[in-house]
Design an enzyme around this catalytic site. Structure first.
Site, PDB file in Angstrom:
ATOM      1  N   SER A 234       0.827  -1.220   0.000  1.00 25.48           N
ATOM      2  CA  SER A 234       0.000   0.000   0.000  1.00 25.48           C
ATOM      3  C   SER A 234       0.857   1.264   0.000  1.00 25.48           C
ATOM      4  CB  SER A 234      -0.977  -0.002   1.175  1.00 25.48           C
ATOM      5  OG  SER A 234      -0.333  -0.331   2.372  1.00 25.48           O
ATOM      6  N   HIS A 310       5.813 -12.894   7.375  1.00 26.92           N
ATOM      7  CA  HIS A 310       6.010 -11.489   7.011  1.00 26.92           C
ATOM      8  C   HIS A 310       7.201 -11.363   6.082  1.00 26.92           C
ATOM      9  CE1 HIS A 310       6.358  -7.119   7.364  1.00 26.92           C
ATOM     10  NE2 HIS A 310       5.090  -7.174   7.690  1.00 26.92           N
ATOM     11  N   ARG A 319       2.956  -5.484  17.297  1.00 24.57           N
ATOM     12  CA  ARG A 319       1.567  -5.010  17.247  1.00 24.57           C
ATOM     13  C   ARG A 319       0.626  -6.150  17.608  1.00 24.57           C
ATOM     14  NH1 ARG A 319       1.675  -2.955  11.246  1.00 24.57           N
ATOM     15  NH2 ARG A 319       2.637  -5.025  11.117  1.00 24.57           N
ATOM     16  N   ASP A 365      -2.101  -8.875  11.702  1.00 26.97           N
ATOM     17  CA  ASP A 365      -3.467  -9.281  11.385  1.00 26.97           C
ATOM     18  C   ASP A 365      -3.954 -10.506  12.161  1.00 26.97           C
ATOM     19  OD1 ASP A 365      -3.781  -7.238   9.495  1.00 26.97           O
ATOM     20  OD2 ASP A 365      -2.675  -8.393   8.020  1.00 26.97           O
TER      21      ASP A 365
HETATM   22  N1  CMX Z   1       1.236 -19.879   5.509  1.00 31.48           N
HETATM   23  C1  CMX Z   1       1.693 -20.742   4.581  1.00 31.48           C
HETATM   24  N2  CMX Z   1       2.760 -20.506   3.808  1.00 31.48           N
HETATM   25  C2  CMX Z   1       3.422 -19.351   4.018  1.00 31.48           C
HETATM   26  C3  CMX Z   1       3.043 -18.421   4.992  1.00 31.48           C
HETATM   27  C4  CMX Z   1       1.872 -18.712   5.752  1.00 31.48           C
HETATM   28  N3  CMX Z   1       1.400 -17.884   6.651  1.00 31.48           N
HETATM   29  N4  CMX Z   1       3.887 -17.386   4.957  1.00 31.48           N
HETATM   30  C5  CMX Z   1       4.776 -17.648   3.983  1.00 31.48           C
HETATM   31  N5  CMX Z   1       4.482 -18.828   3.415  1.00 31.48           N
HETATM   32  C6  CMX Z   1       5.141 -19.459   2.256  1.00 31.48           C
HETATM   33  C7  CMX Z   1       5.033 -18.514   1.072  1.00 31.48           C
HETATM   34  O1  CMX Z   1       3.764 -18.615   0.435  1.00 31.48           O
HETATM   35  C8  CMX Z   1       6.176 -18.965   0.209  1.00 31.48           C
HETATM   36  O2  CMX Z   1       5.766 -20.151  -0.463  1.00 31.48           O
HETATM   37  P1  CMX Z   1       6.223 -20.432  -1.992  1.00 31.48           P
HETATM   38  O3  CMX Z   1       7.707 -20.559  -1.924  1.00 31.48           O
HETATM   39  O4  CMX Z   1       5.509 -21.688  -2.343  1.00 31.48           O
HETATM   40  O5  CMX Z   1       5.793 -19.236  -2.796  1.00 31.48           O
HETATM   41  C9  CMX Z   1       7.233 -19.353   1.244  1.00 31.48           C
HETATM   42  O6  CMX Z   1       6.531 -19.582   2.475  1.00 31.48           O
HETATM   43  C10 CMX Z   1       8.271 -18.287   1.475  1.00 31.48           C
HETATM   44  O7  CMX Z   1       7.616 -17.067   1.755  1.00 31.48           O
HETATM   45  P2  CMX Z   1       8.304 -15.962   2.680  1.00 31.48           P
HETATM   46  O8  CMX Z   1       9.550 -15.505   1.996  1.00 31.48           O
HETATM   47  O9  CMX Z   1       8.421 -16.453   4.066  1.00 31.48           O
HETATM   48  O10 CMX Z   1       7.189 -14.810   2.699  1.00 31.48           O
HETATM   49  P3  CMX Z   1       6.956 -13.679   1.610  1.00 31.48           P
HETATM   50  O11 CMX Z   1       7.828 -12.527   1.936  1.00 31.48           O
HETATM   51  O12 CMX Z   1       6.999 -14.198   0.237  1.00 31.48           O
HETATM   52  O13 CMX Z   1       5.428 -13.292   1.905  1.00 31.48           O
HETATM   53  C11 CMX Z   1       3.550 -12.845   3.286  1.00 31.48           C
HETATM   54  C12 CMX Z   1       5.045 -12.614   3.074  1.00 31.48           C
HETATM   55  C13 CMX Z   1       3.079 -11.952   4.421  1.00 31.48           C
HETATM   56  C14 CMX Z   1       2.796 -12.450   2.015  1.00 31.48           C
HETATM   57  C15 CMX Z   1       3.314 -14.347   3.631  1.00 31.48           C
HETATM   58  O14 CMX Z   1       3.966 -14.659   4.840  1.00 31.48           O
HETATM   59  C16 CMX Z   1       1.843 -14.715   3.706  1.00 31.48           C
HETATM   60  O15 CMX Z   1       1.246 -15.011   2.668  1.00 31.48           O
HETATM   61  N6  CMX Z   1       1.244 -14.709   4.941  1.00 31.48           N
HETATM   62  C17 CMX Z   1      -0.168 -14.957   5.100  1.00 31.48           C
HETATM   63  C18 CMX Z   1      -0.965 -13.731   4.703  1.00 31.48           C
HETATM   64  C19 CMX Z   1      -0.781 -12.596   5.709  1.00 31.48           C
HETATM   65  O16 CMX Z   1      -0.884 -12.789   6.906  1.00 31.48           O
HETATM   66  N7  CMX Z   1      -0.560 -11.372   5.190  1.00 31.48           N
HETATM   67  C20 CMX Z   1      -0.516 -10.168   6.040  1.00 31.48           C
HETATM   68  C21 CMX Z   1       0.868  -9.568   6.162  1.00 31.48           C
HETATM   69  C22 CMX Z   1       0.838  -8.306   6.970  1.00 31.48           C
HETATM   70  C23 CMX Z   1       0.227  -7.180   6.191  1.00 31.48           C
HETATM   71  O17 CMX Z   1       0.792  -6.768   5.167  1.00 31.48           O
HETATM   72  O18 CMX Z   1      -0.845  -6.721   6.558  1.00 31.48           O
END
Ligand code: CMX
Length: 426
Positions: A234, A310, A319, A365
């Site tokens: 964002s 994250h 938080r 979240d």
């Molecule tokens: N559940 C399952 N798998 C997860 C995960 C979770 N909560 N968090 C990361 N992973 C997976 C990723 O999907 C990725 O898988 P692939 O290699 O198959 O693509 C792998 O672990 C590596 O990811 P990462 O480097 O640890 O995380 P990223 O920086 O790519 O993504 C985030 C970060 C937040 C998008 C991811 O952790 C996620 O999807 N979390 C769940 C959604 C969430 O809570 N989002 C809110 C974030 C806070 C905000 O911005 O408001």
């Protein structure tokens, strides 16, 4: 005599511009980051390629706003945080009063906004409604008007700040209106000039006050979500759109569209949904084993566990800790809160065993939804709107500072996959 935010910022600008000029002149060619193929393909994770002065997110500490860890300022009100984000200092009592007075002066929502919102489909997502309303309000932009009339670059920040004040002064009223229209809660509730920003938002939503606890929870919510440095979807989107000198209404609406994604701000709606699904499946607050089983079921079906992981953080988000502490104080017997608390004990273990997520810990979240639900806000599709109201403070602070410092239009260089393949061969 206390100075207004505009006067305070005006006093800071010469030094900020000088600092930037000197950096470019004396160290413009110094390297601060390298980019690997994995980073270019993987969402530029970890690439240091932009500047944001309002806050930093340290992987092992979490959010630090202008040098102050979020846990140290969590009891401040959002207006104080807005002042801090822009100026680097917390306001004095008089400065805060001046800011609130100015915001009140800009507080009227144009009548056409309510018409726009009421004309939208009855099943519109609340985020689509909020973003549309902010975009429609672009009609009020001082920035666009002044730019069209002809304005010097040095002056961009002034109408940008004025637009920022217009957005902040009305976004909580609009957001509350979205809630009342979308969920048929009755007529729009007018703000009360004597209440502060977050108390007014709570009042305009029309939630049960629960002896003042609802307002307390909302203040915490709105203070904790204000900013999270510059690279998140964002903030980065708002920054990019604003860098084209699209006015703050365009830029904030665009940033909020990014917040509406399930990997970003929408995770809070997804998160409570996930928690409630476990409760439905197991007929009440699930046991630790049941949570473990459900977490594996989610992962094995190829989904993420919302609220965990994250891009930058590598510890429990402070938080989340603040929300959890609030829950323990005010609702420790609530089954939804108890489930969130139990999930926190189990999911990191499961994610570690799963071995993919770099950060198995909860983000902001993971816990907020349980609090909102407890205080009567049961429509979880609405949760990202609350996040948006708060995050508008961070996005707008960053935008105003960027216009003050004359930040250039964003234009990184993209390369083709063919170029990557040929380059790595060499
Ligand atoms: N559940 C399952 N798998 C997860 C995960 C979770 N909560 N968090 C990361 N992973 C997976 C990723 O999907 C990725 O898988 P692939 O290699 O198959 O693509 C792998 O672990 C590596 O990811 P990462 O480097 O640890 O995380 P990223 O920086 O790519 O993504 C985030 C970060 C937040 C998008 C991811 O952790 C996620 O999807 N979390 C769940 C959604 C969430 O809570 N989002 C809110 C974030 C806070 C905000 O911005 O408001």
């Amino acid at each position: 005599m206390a100075k207004t935010l505009k006067e305070t910022l005006a006093g800071m600008i010469p030094k900020l511009r000088e600092e930037r000029k000197t950096l470019i002149k004396e160290h413009g060619a110094d390297k601060i980051s390298e980019v690997s193929v994995a980073q270019a393909i993987g969402g530029m994770r970890g690439v240091k390629g932009m500047v944001c002065d309002t806050s930093v997110v340290e992987p092992d500490q979490g959010l630090i706003i202008r040098g102050k860890p979020i846990m140290k300022i969590k009891d401040k009100i959002p207006e104080e945080i807005f002042w801090l984000l822009i100026t680097g200092k917390l306001p004095t009592e008089d400065e805060l009063k001046l800011l609130q007075k100015e915001l009140n002066a800009f507080g009227e929502v144009p009548a056409y906004i309510w018409k726009v919102l009421k004309a939208m489909p009855k099943t519109s997502h609340p985020m689509a409604m909020l973003d549309t309303a902010i975009l429609a309000m672009e009609h009020e932009s001082s920035f666009r008007k002044r730019y069209t009339e002809g304005m010097k670059k040095e002056d961009y920040w002034e109408p940008a700040l004025e637009d920022a004040m217009k957005i902040i002064a009305t976004i909580h009223s609009i957001a509350a209106g979205v809630y009342r229209i979308r969920y048929k809660k009755g007529p729009i509730i007018e703000p009360k000039p004597k209440l502060d920003w977050s108390a007014n938002y709570t009042h305009m939503l029309g939630l049960p006050p629960k002896k003042g606890e609802t307002a307390k929870m909302m203040r915490l919510y709105l203070t904790l979500h204000t900013d999270h440095e510059g690279g998140n979807v964002s903030a980065n989107t708002c920054h990019t759109v604003g860098s084209a000198l699209s006015d703050p209404f365009y830029a904030v609406s665009a940033g909020l569209n990014g917040l509406a994604g399930p990997l970003h701000g929408l995770a809070n709606q997804e998160c409570l949904n996930w928690v409630l699904q476990t409760m439905e499946k197991f007929g009440g607050a699930p046991s630790e084993q049941e949570i473990r089983d459900y977490a594996w079921e989610t992962l094995n079906s190829g989904k993420v566990i919302p609220g965990y992981g994250h891009a930058v953080l590598r510890v429990t988000d402070p938080r989340f800790t603040a929300f959890n502490a609030f829950g323990r104080e005010y609702m420790k017997k609530d089954p939804v809160f108890q489930t969130v608390d139990r999930v926190f004990r189990i999911v990191p273990e499961v994610l570690k065993e799963h071995g993919k997520a770099k950060n198995p810990w909860p983000n902001v979240d993971a816990g907020s939804g349980a609090l909102l639900y407890y205080y009567g806000l049961k429509e979880f599709e609405y949760y990202t709107v609350l996040f948006s109201v708060s995050r508008s403070l961070g996005m707008l602070s960053q935008l105003v500072l960027n216009r003050a410092m004359g930040t250039a239009i964003t234009r990184p260089k993209s390369v083709s996959t063919e170029w990557l393949i040929n380059t790595v061969k060499k």
